[in-house]
Design a protein around this motif. Structure first.
Motif, PDB file in Angstrom:
ATOM      1  N   VAL A 101       0.647  -1.044   0.107  1.00  0.00           N
ATOM      2  CA  VAL A 101       0.449   0.001  -0.075  1.00  0.00           C
ATOM      3  C   VAL A 101       0.875   0.920   0.302  1.00  0.00           C
ATOM      4  CG1 VAL A 101      -1.508   1.037   1.469  1.00  0.00           C
ATOM      5  CG2 VAL A 101      -1.560  -1.171   1.427  1.00  0.00           C
ATOM      6  N   VAL A 102       0.521   2.403  -1.407  1.00  0.00           N
ATOM      7  CA  VAL A 102       1.413   3.657  -1.086  1.00  0.00           C
ATOM      8  C   VAL A 102       0.603   4.368  -0.815  1.00  0.00           C
ATOM      9  CG1 VAL A 102       3.134   5.293  -2.545  1.00  0.00           C
ATOM     10  CG2 VAL A 102       2.811   2.453  -2.520  1.00  0.00           C
ATOM     11  N   GLU A 103       0.380   5.479   0.268  1.00  0.00           N
ATOM     12  CA  GLU A 103      -0.508   6.639   0.538  1.00  0.00           C
ATOM     13  C   GLU A 103       0.002   7.446   0.099  1.00  0.00           C
ATOM     14  OE1 GLU A 103      -3.464   7.957   3.595  1.00  0.00           O
ATOM     15  OE2 GLU A 103      -2.300   6.504   4.514  1.00  0.00           O
ATOM     16  N   VAL A 104      -0.468   8.957  -0.303  1.00  0.00           N
ATOM     17  CA  VAL A 104      -0.034   9.936  -0.592  1.00  0.00           C
ATOM     18  C   VAL A 104      -0.672  10.725   0.403  1.00  0.00           C
ATOM     19  CG1 VAL A 104       1.527   9.988  -2.409  1.00  0.00           C
ATOM     20  CG2 VAL A 104      -0.428  10.971  -2.929  1.00  0.00           C
ATOM     21  N   ILE A 105      -0.543  11.925   1.063  1.00  0.00           N
ATOM     22  CA  ILE A 105      -0.983  12.832   1.839  1.00  0.00           C
ATOM     23  C   ILE A 105      -0.495  13.898   1.736  1.00  0.00           C
ATOM     24  CG2 ILE A 105      -1.268  13.451   4.353  1.00  0.00           C
ATOM     25  CD1 ILE A 105      -1.505  10.485   5.544  1.00  0.00           C
ATOM     26  N   GLN A 106      -1.520  15.592   1.019  1.00  0.00           N
ATOM     27  CA  GLN A 106      -0.169  16.695   1.041  1.00  0.00           C
ATOM     28  C   GLN A 106      -0.684  17.174   2.072  1.00  0.00           C
ATOM     29  OE1 GLN A 106      -2.285  18.825  -2.438  1.00  0.00           O
ATOM     30  NE2 GLN A 106      -0.682  20.712  -2.076  1.00  0.00           N
ATOM     31  N   GLY A 107       0.384  18.018   2.885  1.00  0.00           N
ATOM     32  CA  GLY A 107       0.177  18.396   4.105  1.00  0.00           C
ATOM     33  C   GLY A 107       1.171  18.595   4.698  1.00  0.00           C
ATOM     34  N   ASP A 108       1.235  19.452   6.173  1.00  0.00           N
ATOM     35  CA  ASP A 108       2.313  20.113   7.176  1.00  0.00           C
ATOM     36  C   ASP A 108       2.024  18.474   7.972  1.00  0.00           C
ATOM     37  OD1 ASP A 108       3.481  21.108   8.674  1.00  0.00           O
ATOM     38  OD2 ASP A 108       3.087  22.821   8.685  1.00  0.00           O
ATOM     39  N   ILE A 109       3.213  18.171   7.896  1.00  0.00           N
ATOM     40  CA  ILE A 109       2.802  16.952   9.196  1.00  0.00           C
ATOM     41  C   ILE A 109       2.303  17.203  10.906  1.00  0.00           C
ATOM     42  CG2 ILE A 109       5.751  17.374   9.281  1.00  0.00           C
ATOM     43  CD1 ILE A 109       4.065  14.275   9.380  1.00  0.00           C
ATOM     44  N   ARG A 110       2.948  18.494  10.704  1.00  0.00           N
ATOM     45  CA  ARG A 110       2.348  18.988  11.532  1.00  0.00           C
ATOM     46  C   ARG A 110       0.826  18.725  12.367  1.00  0.00           C
ATOM     47  NH1 ARG A 110       6.167  24.768  11.938  1.00  0.00           N
ATOM     48  NH2 ARG A 110       5.310  24.114   9.636  1.00  0.00           N
ATOM     49  N   GLU A 111       0.082  18.927  11.168  1.00  0.00           N
ATOM     50  CA  GLU A 111      -1.350  19.145  10.909  1.00  0.00           C
ATOM     51  C   GLU A 111      -1.762  18.078  10.021  1.00  0.00           C
ATOM     52  OE1 GLU A 111      -1.471  22.866   8.167  1.00  0.00           O
ATOM     53  OE2 GLU A 111      -1.191  24.055   9.651  1.00  0.00           O
ATOM     54  N   VAL A 112      -0.838  17.515   9.509  1.00  0.00           N
ATOM     55  CA  VAL A 112      -2.317  15.536   8.606  1.00  0.00           C
ATOM     56  C   VAL A 112      -2.235  14.601  10.379  1.00  0.00           C
ATOM     57  CG1 VAL A 112      -0.997  16.525   7.424  1.00  0.00           C
ATOM     58  CG2 VAL A 112       0.175  14.674   8.552  1.00  0.00           C
ATOM     59  N   ILE A 113      -3.292  14.279   9.693  1.00  0.00           N
ATOM     60  CA  ILE A 113      -3.726  13.252  10.730  1.00  0.00           C
ATOM     61  C   ILE A 113      -3.980  12.101  10.123  1.00  0.00           C
ATOM     62  CG2 ILE A 113      -6.127  12.050  12.196  1.00  0.00           C
ATOM     63  CD1 ILE A 113      -5.239  15.364  12.242  1.00  0.00           C
ATOM     64  N   LEU A 114      -2.967  11.649  11.114  1.00  0.00           N
ATOM     65  CA  LEU A 114      -1.917  10.219  11.244  1.00  0.00           C
ATOM     66  C   LEU A 114      -2.046   9.384  12.465  1.00  0.00           C
ATOM     67  CD1 LEU A 114       0.912  11.361   9.785  1.00  0.00           C
ATOM     68  CD2 LEU A 114      -0.459   9.716   8.401  1.00  0.00           C
ATOM     69  N   LYS A 115      -2.035   7.766  12.165  1.00  0.00           N
ATOM     70  CA  LYS A 115      -2.570   6.808  13.190  1.00  0.00           C
ATOM     71  C   LYS A 115      -1.607   6.690  13.906  1.00  0.00           C
ATOM     72  CE  LYS A 115      -4.814   2.904  11.526  1.00  0.00           C
ATOM     73  NZ  LYS A 115      -4.737   1.976  10.776  1.00  0.00           N
ATOM     74  N   GLU A 116      -1.550   7.165  15.247  1.00  0.00           N
ATOM     75  CA  GLU A 116      -0.742   6.723  16.728  1.00  0.00           C
ATOM     76  C   GLU A 116       0.014   5.104  16.661  1.00  0.00           C
ATOM     77  OE1 GLU A 116      -1.756   9.007  20.242  1.00  0.00           O
ATOM     78  OE2 GLU A 116      -1.560  11.202  18.504  1.00  0.00           O
ATOM     79  N   ASN A 117       0.822   5.073  17.468  1.00  0.00           N
ATOM     80  CA  ASN A 117       1.491   4.284  17.678  1.00  0.00           C
ATOM     81  C   ASN A 117       1.289   2.819  16.480  1.00  0.00           C
ATOM     82  OD1 ASN A 117       2.289   4.053  20.779  1.00  0.00           O
ATOM     83  ND2 ASN A 117       0.232   4.212  20.056  1.00  0.00           N
ATOM     84  N   HIS A 118       1.344   3.013  14.953  1.00  0.00           N
ATOM     85  CA  HIS A 118       1.306   2.689  14.055  1.00  0.00           C
ATOM     86  C   HIS A 118       2.694   2.574  12.894  1.00  0.00           C
ATOM     87  CE1 HIS A 118      -0.636   1.601  10.499  1.00  0.00           C
ATOM     88  NE2 HIS A 118      -0.328   2.317   9.130  1.00  0.00           N
ATOM     89  N   PHE A 119       3.832   3.152  13.010  1.00  0.00           N
ATOM     90  CA  PHE A 119       4.708   3.024  11.734  1.00  0.00           C
ATOM     91  C   PHE A 119       5.777   2.697  12.779  1.00  0.00           C
ATOM     92  CE2 PHE A 119       2.145   6.557  10.473  1.00  0.00           C
ATOM     93  CZ  PHE A 119       1.691   6.522   9.075  1.00  0.00           C
ATOM     94  N   ASP A 120       6.754   2.171  11.792  1.00  0.00           N
ATOM     95  CA  ASP A 120       7.710   1.206  12.490  1.00  0.00           C
ATOM     96  C   ASP A 120       8.965   1.989  12.268  1.00  0.00           C
ATOM     97  OD1 ASP A 120       6.970  -1.659  12.575  1.00  0.00           O
ATOM     98  OD2 ASP A 120       6.235  -1.810  10.781  1.00  0.00           O
ATOM     99  N   ILE A 121       8.916   2.647  10.953  1.00  0.00           N
ATOM    100  CA  ILE A 121      10.068   3.708  10.238  1.00  0.00           C
ATOM    101  C   ILE A 121       9.521   5.079  10.649  1.00  0.00           C
ATOM    102  CG2 ILE A 121      12.083   3.958   9.071  1.00  0.00           C
ATOM    103  CD1 ILE A 121      11.749   0.784   9.085  1.00  0.00           C
ATOM    104  N   ILE A 122      10.173   6.482  10.237  1.00  0.00           N
ATOM    105  CA  ILE A 122       9.993   7.507   9.833  1.00  0.00           C
ATOM    106  C   ILE A 122      11.089   7.898   9.657  1.00  0.00           C
ATOM    107  CG2 ILE A 122       9.014   9.876  10.977  1.00  0.00           C
ATOM    108  CD1 ILE A 122       7.621   8.733  12.350  1.00  0.00           C
ATOM    109  N   LEU A 123      10.894   8.235   8.622  1.00  0.00           N
ATOM    110  CA  LEU A 123      11.676   8.789   7.988  1.00  0.00           C
ATOM    111  C   LEU A 123      11.974  10.587   7.427  1.00  0.00           C
ATOM    112  CD1 LEU A 123      13.195   6.383   4.883  1.00  0.00           C
ATOM    113  CD2 LEU A 123      14.626   6.765   7.659  1.00  0.00           C
ATOM    114  N   ALA A 124      12.670  11.477   7.902  1.00  0.00           N
ATOM    115  CA  ALA A 124      13.077  12.816   7.428  1.00  0.00           C
ATOM    116  C   ALA A 124      14.065  13.190   7.349  1.00  0.00           C
ATOM    117  CB  ALA A 124      12.576  13.106   9.244  1.00  0.00           C
TER     118      ALA A 124
END
Length: 235
Positions: A101-124
């Protein structure tokens, strides 16, 4: 100097998709871009070898996700960026390399709604230097911590400063010398001008301390060369 607005930053990246698609020719102002990319993705794989869900914030044209997919196959990828053209390019490239699954979300990471305790890896990659005051930094790091699963990692490759003003001045002087060798004095001045207008980098120590403050159990410094560094934290 009055810093760039989100709208101004978005517009600059909207017009720079092709350059950011190529690490070798498009990001020569970022010292060791390829090395840092390798280090943060390989480290992520070793921290969470069975990772299932990846979040790439400020994903640009998808370079970080593409590298991660070479190391951990079939990751579900969530790509967040201000720029729609960047997201379109990233989606095209990433979907061509994975069957998940590939999901794209346009927005500011400070404001977009994402599922908590969900991601194994976050890359910045080259994104957090756009944060502004201390409150902005802390709230963002706290949010990224909450998005991770326990044992997950946040890996950062970014522009950084030094703690000491005199050392910071010296390091940026050396960086200026590097830029001048690459593209001449005009190129150096152009890079410094947009850094001054657009970016608000913080030191590696500041960010590692902030990770510990919001709850990360471990932090790691992977690489540093002048005013660029690769580092991260494990929840």
């Amino acid at each position: 100097m009055l810093k760039s607005t989100l709208k101004e930053i978005k517009e600059r990246f909207d017009n720079d998709v092709e350059r950011f698609s190529n690490l070798k020719t498009g990001q020569v102002s970022t010292i060791d871009a390829e090395i840092s990319l390798e280090l943060i993705t390989e480290s992520s794989k070793r921290i969470v070898p069975n990772a299932k869900n990846l979040l790439d914030i400020g994903c640009g044209a998808g370079n970080y996700t593409l590298k991660m997919l070479l190391k951990v196959e079939d990751l579900n990828c969530t790509l967040v960026d201000l720029s729609k053209p960047m997201l379109d390019k990233a989606f095209e490239r990433v979907t061509g390399q994975c069957n998940s699954v590939v999901e794209v979300i346009q927005g500011d990471i400070r404001e977009v709604i994402l599922k908590e305790n969900h991601f194994d890896i976050i890359l910045a990659g080259a994104v957090l230097h756009h944060l502004r005051d201390d409150n902005d930094w802390e709230q963002t790091f706290d949010k990224l911590y909450r998005l991770l699963k326990p044992g997950g990692c946040l890996m950062i490759s970014d522009l950084v400063t030094q703690e000491s003003e005199s050392i910071n001045e010296y390091i940026w002087q050396r960086y200026g010398d590097y830029l001048e060798r690459v593209g001449g004095a005009n190129y150096r001045d152009k890079v410094f001008e947009y850094v001054a207008k657009e970016d608000s980098p913080r030191s590696v120590n500041y960010q590692l301390d902030l990770m510990k403050k919001v709850g990360f159990k471990k932090t790691e410094i992977l690489h540093k060369n002048m005013c660029f560094a690769a580092f991260g934290g494990i929840k």
